[in-house]
Scaffold this motif. Sequence first.
Motif, PDB file in Angstrom:
ATOM      1  N   PHE A 161      71.933  62.398  -2.136  1.00  0.00           N
ATOM      2  CA  PHE A 161      73.241  62.984  -1.908  1.00  0.00           C
ATOM      3  C   PHE A 161      74.277  61.872  -1.997  1.00  0.00           C
ATOM      4  O   PHE A 161      74.195  60.877  -1.278  1.00  0.00           O
ATOM      5  CB  PHE A 161      73.333  63.616  -0.520  1.00  0.00           C
ATOM      6  CG  PHE A 161      72.748  64.990  -0.418  1.00  0.00           C
ATOM      7  CD1 PHE A 161      73.556  66.106  -0.534  1.00  0.00           C
ATOM      8  CD2 PHE A 161      71.393  65.171  -0.196  1.00  0.00           C
ATOM      9  CE1 PHE A 161      73.029  67.385  -0.430  1.00  0.00           C
ATOM     10  CE2 PHE A 161      70.851  66.442  -0.091  1.00  0.00           C
ATOM     11  CZ  PHE A 161      71.676  67.557  -0.209  1.00  0.00           C
ATOM     12  N   VAL A 162      75.254  62.041  -2.876  1.00  0.00           N
ATOM     13  CA  VAL A 162      76.366  61.100  -2.974  1.00  0.00           C
ATOM     14  C   VAL A 162      77.555  61.740  -2.264  1.00  0.00           C
ATOM     15  O   VAL A 162      78.081  62.763  -2.704  1.00  0.00           O
ATOM     16  CB  VAL A 162      76.714  60.764  -4.429  1.00  0.00           C
ATOM     17  CG1 VAL A 162      77.853  59.749  -4.473  1.00  0.00           C
ATOM     18  CG2 VAL A 162      75.483  60.218  -5.159  1.00  0.00           C
ATOM     19  N   LEU A 163      77.961  61.130  -1.151  1.00  0.00           N
ATOM     20  CA  LEU A 163      78.980  61.701  -0.272  1.00  0.00           C
ATOM     21  C   LEU A 163      80.255  60.865  -0.292  1.00  0.00           C
ATOM     22  O   LEU A 163      80.228  59.678  -0.612  1.00  0.00           O
ATOM     23  CB  LEU A 163      78.439  61.777   1.167  1.00  0.00           C
ATOM     24  CG  LEU A 163      77.087  62.467   1.319  1.00  0.00           C
ATOM     25  CD1 LEU A 163      76.605  62.374   2.768  1.00  0.00           C
ATOM     26  CD2 LEU A 163      77.171  63.931   0.891  1.00  0.00           C
ATOM     27  N   THR A 164      81.351  61.479   0.070  1.00  0.00           N
ATOM     28  CA  THR A 164      82.632  60.783   0.078  1.00  0.00           C
ATOM     29  C   THR A 164      82.782  59.872   1.292  1.00  0.00           C
ATOM     30  O   THR A 164      82.204  60.126   2.351  1.00  0.00           O
ATOM     31  CB  THR A 164      83.795  61.791   0.053  1.00  0.00           C
ATOM     32  OG1 THR A 164      85.036  61.087  -0.020  1.00  0.00           O
ATOM     33  CG2 THR A 164      83.799  62.664   1.299  1.00  0.00           C
ATOM     34  N   SER A 191      77.173  56.720   0.233  1.00  0.00           N
ATOM     35  CA  SER A 191      78.617  56.916   0.083  1.00  0.00           C
ATOM     36  C   SER A 191      79.219  55.613  -0.406  1.00  0.00           C
ATOM     37  O   SER A 191      78.603  54.552  -0.288  1.00  0.00           O
ATOM     38  CB  SER A 191      79.247  57.339   1.414  1.00  0.00           C
ATOM     39  OG  SER A 191      79.045  56.343   2.399  1.00  0.00           O
ATOM     40  N   PRO A 192      80.406  55.650  -0.994  1.00  0.00           N
ATOM     41  CA  PRO A 192      80.986  54.425  -1.548  1.00  0.00           C
ATOM     42  C   PRO A 192      81.065  53.267  -0.557  1.00  0.00           C
ATOM     43  O   PRO A 192      80.762  52.124  -0.919  1.00  0.00           O
ATOM     44  CB  PRO A 192      82.382  54.879  -1.995  1.00  0.00           C
ATOM     45  CG  PRO A 192      82.176  56.302  -2.384  1.00  0.00           C
ATOM     46  CD  PRO A 192      81.215  56.833  -1.350  1.00  0.00           C
ATOM     47  N   VAL A 215      75.174  52.177   1.315  1.00  0.00           N
ATOM     48  CA  VAL A 215      76.264  51.840   0.395  1.00  0.00           C
ATOM     49  C   VAL A 215      75.839  52.247  -1.012  1.00  0.00           C
ATOM     50  O   VAL A 215      74.739  51.898  -1.472  1.00  0.00           O
ATOM     51  CB  VAL A 215      76.580  50.332   0.450  1.00  0.00           C
ATOM     52  CG1 VAL A 215      77.661  49.981  -0.572  1.00  0.00           C
ATOM     53  CG2 VAL A 215      77.012  49.936   1.852  1.00  0.00           C
ATOM     54  N   LEU A 216      76.686  52.983  -1.684  1.00  0.00           N
ATOM     55  CA  LEU A 216      76.325  53.527  -2.991  1.00  0.00           C
ATOM     56  C   LEU A 216      75.888  52.441  -3.978  1.00  0.00           C
ATOM     57  O   LEU A 216      74.962  52.639  -4.768  1.00  0.00           O
ATOM     58  CB  LEU A 216      77.515  54.312  -3.556  1.00  0.00           C
ATOM     59  CG  LEU A 216      77.272  55.107  -4.836  1.00  0.00           C
ATOM     60  CD1 LEU A 216      76.125  56.092  -4.673  1.00  0.00           C
ATOM     61  CD2 LEU A 216      78.547  55.834  -5.236  1.00  0.00           C
ATOM     62  N   ALA A 217      76.536  51.299  -3.918  1.00  0.00           N
ATOM     63  CA  ALA A 217      76.209  50.209  -4.848  1.00  0.00           C
ATOM     64  C   ALA A 217      74.794  49.683  -4.658  1.00  0.00           C
ATOM     65  O   ALA A 217      74.258  49.015  -5.550  1.00  0.00           O
ATOM     66  CB  ALA A 217      77.212  49.067  -4.679  1.00  0.00           C
ATOM     67  N   SER A 218      74.178  49.990  -3.518  1.00  0.00           N
ATOM     68  CA  SER A 218      72.820  49.496  -3.255  1.00  0.00           C
ATOM     69  C   SER A 218      71.738  50.414  -3.816  1.00  0.00           C
ATOM     70  O   SER A 218      70.554  50.064  -3.806  1.00  0.00           O
ATOM     71  CB  SER A 218      72.599  49.341  -1.743  1.00  0.00           C
ATOM     72  OG  SER A 218      72.507  50.621  -1.110  1.00  0.00           O
ATOM     73  N   ALA A 226      82.677  53.168 -10.097  1.00  0.00           N
ATOM     74  CA  ALA A 226      81.832  52.659 -11.183  1.00  0.00           C
ATOM     75  C   ALA A 226      80.347  52.860 -10.900  1.00  0.00           C
ATOM     76  O   ALA A 226      79.560  53.151 -11.818  1.00  0.00           O
ATOM     77  CB  ALA A 226      82.127  51.181 -11.425  1.00  0.00           C
ATOM     78  N   HIS A 227      79.940  52.706  -9.656  1.00  0.00           N
ATOM     79  CA  HIS A 227      78.529  52.865  -9.304  1.00  0.00           C
ATOM     80  C   HIS A 227      78.100  54.320  -9.463  1.00  0.00           C
ATOM     81  O   HIS A 227      77.008  54.607  -9.962  1.00  0.00           O
ATOM     82  CB  HIS A 227      78.284  52.386  -7.878  1.00  0.00           C
ATOM     83  CG  HIS A 227      78.674  50.970  -7.646  1.00  0.00           C
ATOM     84  ND1 HIS A 227      78.019  49.908  -8.238  1.00  0.00           N
ATOM     85  CD2 HIS A 227      79.686  50.432  -6.907  1.00  0.00           C
ATOM     86  CE1 HIS A 227      78.592  48.781  -7.868  1.00  0.00           C
ATOM     87  NE2 HIS A 227      79.597  49.065  -7.071  1.00  0.00           N
TER      88      HIS A 227
END
Length: 226
Positions: free
Chosen positions: A5-8, A45-46, A85-88, A113-114
């Motif tokens: 799940f990618v959350l805000t 999430s970001p 963290v989304l970048a991870s 970008a991620h």
Amino acid sequence: MSILFVLTSHSQFGDTGRRTGLWLEEFLAPYYRFIDEGFAVCLASPKGGPVPVDALSVEALKDSPLYQRYVADGVLKARLEGTAVLASIVESQVSALIYPGGHGPLWDLRENAHSVALIERAVATGKPVATLCHAGCALLEARKGNGQPLVQGVQVTAFSDSEEAAVGLEKDVPYLVERELKALGALYAKAGDWEHHVVVSGLLVTGQNPASSVGVADAVIELLKG
């Protein structure tokens, strides 16, 4: 299999002074559908850490069994306070992506970008990507291998311009998702305001609004089991 799940992480509604964030039903309905089917679930999430939840979405859901399940679920509450963290996130470690809506994603997921890289890589490697409602914005900057917009010529749906007008926020949002999708050549379709509507285009699953939440989850499950 692990579903991400990618959350805000975004909590401010532009310069209106009101708060926003995740629309709770669009997260809880798919989350519990996946859990009940035995899938492992990850949350990112970001910014990582706590995810803001739109208070209006709590008000809309508070009398439902779904919300009562959430209230009693200390594990999930802790997970929402400690998202990765989304970048991870490493795309190869997840089997599908799902983006719940709320107005928050309009600000922090369209151009992240991620997130864009995760979507592009998932599509390239044959994994389901699903968006709900306003989170259809996460598809806008993604590109196909030939550099063309990911949604160009693809049947999709998302929160409609008429629904945005119905809640009186069409002039407060930074852009309208339906309009932006169409501008990129997407074959946008919708049902009536607030009606269930899910579109499956290959491995891309899109839902129009909160009423479409379970349908999106079911479509992702069918793709994963297929």
